[in-house]
Design a protein around this motif. Structure first.
Motif, PDB file in Angstrom:
ATOM      1  N   THR A  90      45.946  72.074  93.416  1.00 15.09           N
ATOM      2  CA  THR A  90      46.579  70.796  93.680  1.00 15.09           C
ATOM      3  C   THR A  90      46.056  70.313  95.029  1.00 15.09           C
ATOM      4  O   THR A  90      45.710  71.124  95.899  1.00 15.09           O
ATOM      5  CB  THR A  90      48.121  70.895  93.734  1.00 15.09           C
ATOM      6  N   GLY A  91      45.986  69.027  95.184  1.00 15.81           N
ATOM      7  CA  GLY A  91      45.512  68.485  96.452  1.00 15.81           C
ATOM      8  C   GLY A  91      46.035  67.086  96.669  1.00 15.81           C
ATOM      9  O   GLY A  91      46.445  66.396  95.728  1.00 15.81           O
ATOM     10  N   GLN A  92      46.037  66.711  97.934  1.00 16.16           N
ATOM     11  CA  GLN A  92      46.427  65.353  98.286  1.00 16.16           C
ATOM     12  C   GLN A  92      45.766  64.981  99.604  1.00 16.16           C
ATOM     13  O   GLN A  92      45.503  65.834 100.440  1.00 16.16           O
ATOM     14  CB  GLN A  92      47.941  65.209  98.374  1.00 16.16           C
ATOM     15  N   ASP A 108      45.606  73.248  97.702  1.00 20.85           N
ATOM     16  CA  ASP A 108      46.254  74.517  97.384  1.00 20.85           C
ATOM     17  C   ASP A 108      45.565  75.086  96.149  1.00 20.85           C
ATOM     18  O   ASP A 108      45.690  74.536  95.054  1.00 20.85           O
ATOM     19  CB  ASP A 108      47.744  74.269  97.125  1.00 20.85           C
ATOM     20  N   THR A 109      44.823  76.183  96.322  1.00 24.50           N
ATOM     21  CA  THR A 109      44.054  76.798  95.244  1.00 24.50           C
ATOM     22  C   THR A 109      44.642  78.176  94.948  1.00 24.50           C
ATOM     23  O   THR A 109      44.882  78.960  95.874  1.00 24.50           O
ATOM     24  CB  THR A 109      42.576  76.924  95.648  1.00 24.50           C
ATOM     25  N   PHE A 120      53.826  89.123  87.902  1.00 25.21           N
ATOM     26  CA  PHE A 120      52.515  88.530  88.139  1.00 25.21           C
ATOM     27  C   PHE A 120      52.071  88.791  89.576  1.00 25.21           C
ATOM     28  O   PHE A 120      52.883  89.105  90.451  1.00 25.21           O
ATOM     29  CB  PHE A 120      52.539  87.019  87.862  1.00 25.21           C
ATOM     30  N   ALA A 121      50.777  88.668  89.800  1.00 26.44           N
ATOM     31  CA  ALA A 121      50.185  88.724  91.142  1.00 26.44           C
ATOM     32  C   ALA A 121      49.403  87.428  91.336  1.00 26.44           C
ATOM     33  O   ALA A 121      48.832  86.884  90.392  1.00 26.44           O
ATOM     34  CB  ALA A 121      49.261  89.926  91.279  1.00 26.44           C
ATOM     35  N   GLN A 122      49.387  86.952  92.575  1.00 26.75           N
ATOM     36  CA  GLN A 122      48.747  85.667  92.829  1.00 26.75           C
ATOM     37  C   GLN A 122      48.023  85.698  94.174  1.00 26.75           C
ATOM     38  O   GLN A 122      48.561  86.162  95.166  1.00 26.75           O
ATOM     39  CB  GLN A 122      49.811  84.567  92.839  1.00 26.75           C
ATOM     40  N   LEU A 123      46.797  85.185  94.176  1.00 25.20           N
ATOM     41  CA  LEU A 123      46.028  84.983  95.401  1.00 25.20           C
ATOM     42  C   LEU A 123      45.992  83.483  95.644  1.00 25.20           C
ATOM     43  O   LEU A 123      45.630  82.717  94.753  1.00 25.20           O
ATOM     44  CB  LEU A 123      44.607  85.540  95.253  1.00 25.20           C
ATOM     45  N   GLN A 124      46.381  83.070  96.851  1.00 27.11           N
ATOM     46  CA  GLN A 124      46.499  81.648  97.169  1.00 27.11           C
ATOM     47  C   GLN A 124      45.741  81.333  98.452  1.00 27.11           C
ATOM     48  O   GLN A 124      45.778  82.093  99.414  1.00 27.11           O
ATOM     49  CB  GLN A 124      47.975  81.282  97.349  1.00 27.11           C
ATOM     50  N   TRP A 125      45.069  80.183  98.464  1.00 34.07           N
ATOM     51  CA  TRP A 125      44.406  79.655  99.654  1.00 34.07           C
ATOM     52  C   TRP A 125      44.910  78.244  99.872  1.00 34.07           C
ATOM     53  O   TRP A 125      44.700  77.364  99.034  1.00 34.07           O
ATOM     54  CB  TRP A 125      42.891  79.675  99.476  1.00 34.07           C
ATOM     55  N   HIS A 142      43.652  77.340 107.659  1.00 33.17           N
ATOM     56  CA  HIS A 142      43.545  78.131 106.432  1.00 33.17           C
ATOM     57  C   HIS A 142      44.703  79.119 106.375  1.00 33.17           C
ATOM     58  O   HIS A 142      44.983  79.805 107.348  1.00 33.17           O
ATOM     59  CB  HIS A 142      42.239  78.937 106.405  1.00 33.17           C
ATOM     60  N   LEU A 143      45.347  79.205 105.232  1.00 27.57           N
ATOM     61  CA  LEU A 143      46.390  80.191 104.996  1.00 27.57           C
ATOM     62  C   LEU A 143      46.056  80.907 103.697  1.00 27.57           C
ATOM     63  O   LEU A 143      45.854  80.261 102.661  1.00 27.57           O
ATOM     64  CB  LEU A 143      47.764  79.519 104.877  1.00 27.57           C
ATOM     65  N   PHE A 144      45.966  82.236 103.770  1.00 26.96           N
ATOM     66  CA  PHE A 144      45.711  83.049 102.587  1.00 26.96           C
ATOM     67  C   PHE A 144      46.950  83.889 102.317  1.00 26.96           C
ATOM     68  O   PHE A 144      47.546  84.440 103.247  1.00 26.96           O
ATOM     69  CB  PHE A 144      44.502  83.967 102.799  1.00 26.96           C
ATOM     70  N   ALA A 145      47.330  83.997 101.049  1.00 25.40           N
ATOM     71  CA  ALA A 145      48.507  84.779 100.683  1.00 25.40           C
ATOM     72  C   ALA A 145      48.229  85.542  99.398  1.00 25.40           C
ATOM     73  O   ALA A 145      47.635  85.005  98.458  1.00 25.40           O
ATOM     74  CB  ALA A 145      49.721  83.877 100.497  1.00 25.40           C
TER      75      ALA A 145
END
Length: 152
Positions: A90-92, A108-109, A120-125, A142-145
């Motif tokens: 998603t982006g804006q 948000d990727t 579930f497991a999720q990698l987010q940038w 940058h935020l990685f989670a």
């Protein structure tokens, strides 16, 4: 298999609020309205776009403030690669209609893996860009989670 494309029109209303200590941001908030299209919505793909107008406000820790009317362009895309894997973005972007230097955007990727029926497991940038950041701060953030979750 044929691709079915459906143009579904929607009205969009949006209010956001956030803080960011790393960017010396006390409060960033937006409120706006617009128009959206759902280009595709099926088992494999979800694609949508939005456009509208927003009021954009930033208050920094040093007392600086910025408020303006902005255009808002947004998108939402999700691809179900398989029953186990999903990728989404998603982006804006908020370009000011008053001062061309004032531009803010976020993307948000995510990559999500289903581990069990409910887990579930999720990698987010999360990538944020502020063309006019607080003095001494970077434009890009940058935020990685990596998260593990449970769906109900």
């Amino acid at each position: 298999c044929p691709v079915r494309m459906a143009w579904q029109e929607t009205d969009v209303g949006l209010v956001t609020a956030e803080t960011d200590d790393q960017a010396d941001l006390d409060l960033r908030w937006t409120a706006g309205t617009g128009y959206g299209y759902q280009f595709r919505n099926d088992e494999e793909w979800k694609l949508a776009g939005e456009a509208g107008l927003s009021y954009f406000s930033e208050e920094f820790e040093n007392g600086d403030e910025s408020q303006y009317v902005a255009a808002r362009l947004g998108w939402n895309a999700a691809w179900n690669y398989s029953k186990r894997w999903q990728f989404s973005q998603t982006g804006q972007i908020f370009p000011s209609l008053e001062e061309s230097e004032d531009v803010f955007g976020q993307v948000d990727t995510r990559a999500k893996a289903t581990l069990t029926e409910n887990m579930f497991a999720q990698l987010q940038w999360l990538y944020s860009w502020d063309n006019t950041p607080a003095p001494g701060k970077e434009r890009a953030d940058h935020l990685f989670a990596l998260t593990v979750g449970w769906s109900f």
